[in-house]
Scaffold this motif. Sequence first.
Motif, PDB file in Angstrom:
ATOM      1  N   VAL A   1       0.818  -1.218   0.000  1.00  0.00           N
ATOM      2  CA  VAL A   1       0.000   0.000   0.000  1.00  0.00           C
ATOM      3  C   VAL A   1       0.849   1.263   0.000  1.00  0.00           C
ATOM      4  O   VAL A   1       0.330   2.368   0.131  1.00  0.00           O
ATOM      5  N   ASN A   2       2.164   1.103  -0.166  1.00  0.00           N
ATOM      6  CA  ASN A   2       3.087   2.236  -0.217  1.00  0.00           C
ATOM      7  C   ASN A   2       3.039   3.099   1.041  1.00  0.00           C
ATOM      8  O   ASN A   2       3.150   4.329   0.972  1.00  0.00           O
ATOM      9  N   SER A   3       2.849   2.440   2.185  1.00  0.00           N
ATOM     10  CA  SER A   3       2.873   3.180   3.440  1.00  0.00           C
ATOM     11  C   SER A   3       4.304   3.575   3.768  1.00  0.00           C
ATOM     12  O   SER A   3       5.258   2.853   3.444  1.00  0.00           O
ATOM     13  N   MET A   4       4.477   4.733   4.426  1.00  0.00           N
ATOM     14  CA  MET A   4       5.828   5.212   4.744  1.00  0.00           C
ATOM     15  C   MET A   4       6.340   4.672   6.068  1.00  0.00           C
ATOM     16  O   MET A   4       7.480   4.913   6.442  1.00  0.00           O
ATOM     17  N   GLN A   5       5.486   3.980   6.830  1.00  0.00           N
ATOM     18  CA  GLN A   5       5.921   3.398   8.092  1.00  0.00           C
ATOM     19  C   GLN A   5       5.121   2.136   8.379  1.00  0.00           C
ATOM     20  O   GLN A   5       3.984   1.975   7.942  1.00  0.00           O
ATOM     21  N   ILE A   6       5.749   1.235   9.143  1.00  0.00           N
ATOM     22  CA  ILE A   6       5.126  -0.058   9.407  1.00  0.00           C
ATOM     23  C   ILE A   6       4.088   0.030  10.518  1.00  0.00           C
ATOM     24  O   ILE A   6       3.122  -0.729  10.547  1.00  0.00           O
ATOM     25  N   SER A   7       4.262   0.986  11.422  1.00  0.00           N
ATOM     26  CA  SER A   7       3.300   1.135  12.512  1.00  0.00           C
ATOM     27  C   SER A   7       1.976   1.672  11.966  1.00  0.00           C
ATOM     28  O   SER A   7       1.941   2.606  11.172  1.00  0.00           O
ATOM     29  N   GLY A   8       0.897   1.054  12.394  1.00  0.00           N
ATOM     30  CA  GLY A   8      -0.424   1.480  11.954  1.00  0.00           C
ATOM     31  C   GLY A   8      -0.834   0.968  10.597  1.00  0.00           C
ATOM     32  O   GLY A   8      -1.885   1.366  10.075  1.00  0.00           O
ATOM     33  N   VAL A   9      -0.033   0.068   9.990  1.00  0.00           N
ATOM     34  CA  VAL A   9      -0.343  -0.376   8.636  1.00  0.00           C
ATOM     35  C   VAL A   9      -1.589  -1.264   8.610  1.00  0.00           C
ATOM     36  O   VAL A   9      -2.365  -1.236   7.647  1.00  0.00           O
ATOM     37  N   VAL A  10      -1.815  -2.061   9.663  1.00  0.00           N
ATOM     38  CA  VAL A  10      -3.016  -2.896   9.719  1.00  0.00           C
ATOM     39  C   VAL A  10      -4.261  -2.024   9.845  1.00  0.00           C
ATOM     40  O   VAL A  10      -5.287  -2.280   9.204  1.00  0.00           O
ATOM     41  N   ARG A  11      -4.165  -0.983  10.660  1.00  0.00           N
ATOM     42  CA  ARG A  11      -5.285  -0.034  10.785  1.00  0.00           C
ATOM     43  C   ARG A  11      -5.559   0.627   9.441  1.00  0.00           C
ATOM     44  O   ARG A  11      -6.730   0.828   9.060  1.00  0.00           O
ATOM     45  N   LEU A  12      -4.494   0.963   8.714  1.00  0.00           N
ATOM     46  CA  LEU A  12      -4.646   1.570   7.394  1.00  0.00           C
ATOM     47  C   LEU A  12      -5.378   0.626   6.452  1.00  0.00           C
ATOM     48  O   LEU A  12      -6.265   1.056   5.698  1.00  0.00           O
ATOM     49  N   VAL A  13      -5.029  -0.652   6.503  1.00  0.00           N
ATOM     50  CA  VAL A  13      -5.683  -1.637   5.641  1.00  0.00           C
ATOM     51  C   VAL A  13      -7.164  -1.741   5.967  1.00  0.00           C
ATOM     52  O   VAL A  13      -8.008  -1.854   5.070  1.00  0.00           O
ATOM     53  N   LYS A  14      -7.509  -1.702   7.254  1.00  0.00           N
ATOM     54  CA  LYS A  14      -8.918  -1.730   7.643  1.00  0.00           C
ATOM     55  C   LYS A  14      -9.670  -0.537   7.060  1.00  0.00           C
ATOM     56  O   LYS A  14     -10.792  -0.668   6.546  1.00  0.00           O
TER      57      LYS A  14
END
Length: 445
Positions: free
Chosen positions: A113-126
């Motif tokens: 998803v081209n996120s800039m950080q690994i923290s919060g990535v699951v929340r972003l996917v939701k």
Amino acid sequence: MLSGIRLGAKQTLAVGFIVIILSGTLLLMLPISNKSGDSIHFLDALFTATSATCVTGLVVFDTWSQFTFFGQLVILILIQTGGLGFMTIAILFSMVLGKRIGLRERSFLMEAVNSMQISGVVRLVKHILIGTLMFEALGAVLLSSRFYGEFGLWESIWFGIFHSVSAFCNAGFDLMGRIEPYTSLVPFQSDILVNLTVMALIVIGGIGFVVWDDLFRNKLDHKNYSLHTKIVLLSTAALIAVSTIIFFMIESEASMKGMDFGERLLASFFQSITPRTAGFNTIDTAALSEAGSLYTMFLMIIGASPGSTAGGIKITTFVIIGLSLITYFRRFEDVNIFNRRLDPSIVRRAYFSATFYLFLMLAGTFIIVSSQNMLIEDALFEASSAIGTVGLTKGVTQGLSEISKLVIIALMYSGRLGSLTVFMAVTEKRCIRKLRNPEDKIIIG
């Protein structure tokens, strides 16, 4: 693990897309997928599956005329999987089954998803999954309400769902062969509801998941938007506005000849959005003026935002290259925007990504022209559309040779993953040299 080899994130994405494409190919070859009751050729099924998974929209068959409801459903699932990314879909199933999302899976998600950080990535996917469902459902309702008068209840519902998902995922597949084969949205050229709904879905799907998350958290407080969000929103709005004016001016005596002011303005607005990887068209693409064709290719190369359902070199890459040129001409040392200085490595990455992208596009054009009798402008247009995962065509895809089809397939695949991702998937291991060679100079320009 794959045959004892542990794949990196980019390699996993590359292999995963191949698996999905091949699975879709086998399903589309089944007699139940085709209205003729016969299997289609492997290469044609592979072309269609790749185009759907890579959310492109280039076709060798009219989707409605060739495929049964089952075949159309397979295509729709491939579009949705390709648009969101298979890792996002896989995590959805993991969450439904209550499985723990480990660090490795999170790193893959961050890449997907081209996120800039690994923290919060699951929340972003939701947020991505919920937002996708909401936007596609709303789009389906609006389109179905308009299609009801044309196709009846059940067909209008199916058409609304199909075109909403296709638009949001920037895929460009359509079922308007029900009216006339290969016609896309031309029958609804002056329909404001259909045009505005499809355009909104394209733009929302194209601004990127990271931008969504930023807007969700900060609402209208633009001062707290990330630099990435500011660049994407401002440049997207500017490019749409400028492109609308340009198409309105240059196509008045070509593809938009005979339209009144309102129809021409609506068609120009749509044409300013769709080349940035959507693939729907409300005017005859083959009727574009030479200037219109060239500008359309320019937009196809730019594409939309990173981490979205769209392709192209990405609008952030385009902005960075433009800013770096301005910086060089003005003899500044740093590339600055919104009172921030960009890391030089980002500028180098932008130049490499764009250069490799253009190399693949031109190489593909060369092979197509060499393998069959095709005008170079048509071949360049198709290659630009393929690697940009756009789906606009001059109407030559039905006459492609087998070699040309393979080239277009490779370009669509490279365009969906991103030229830089493809390169890095092949060269995942980084060699760090302890010694550096002596510096020297050469003459440039």
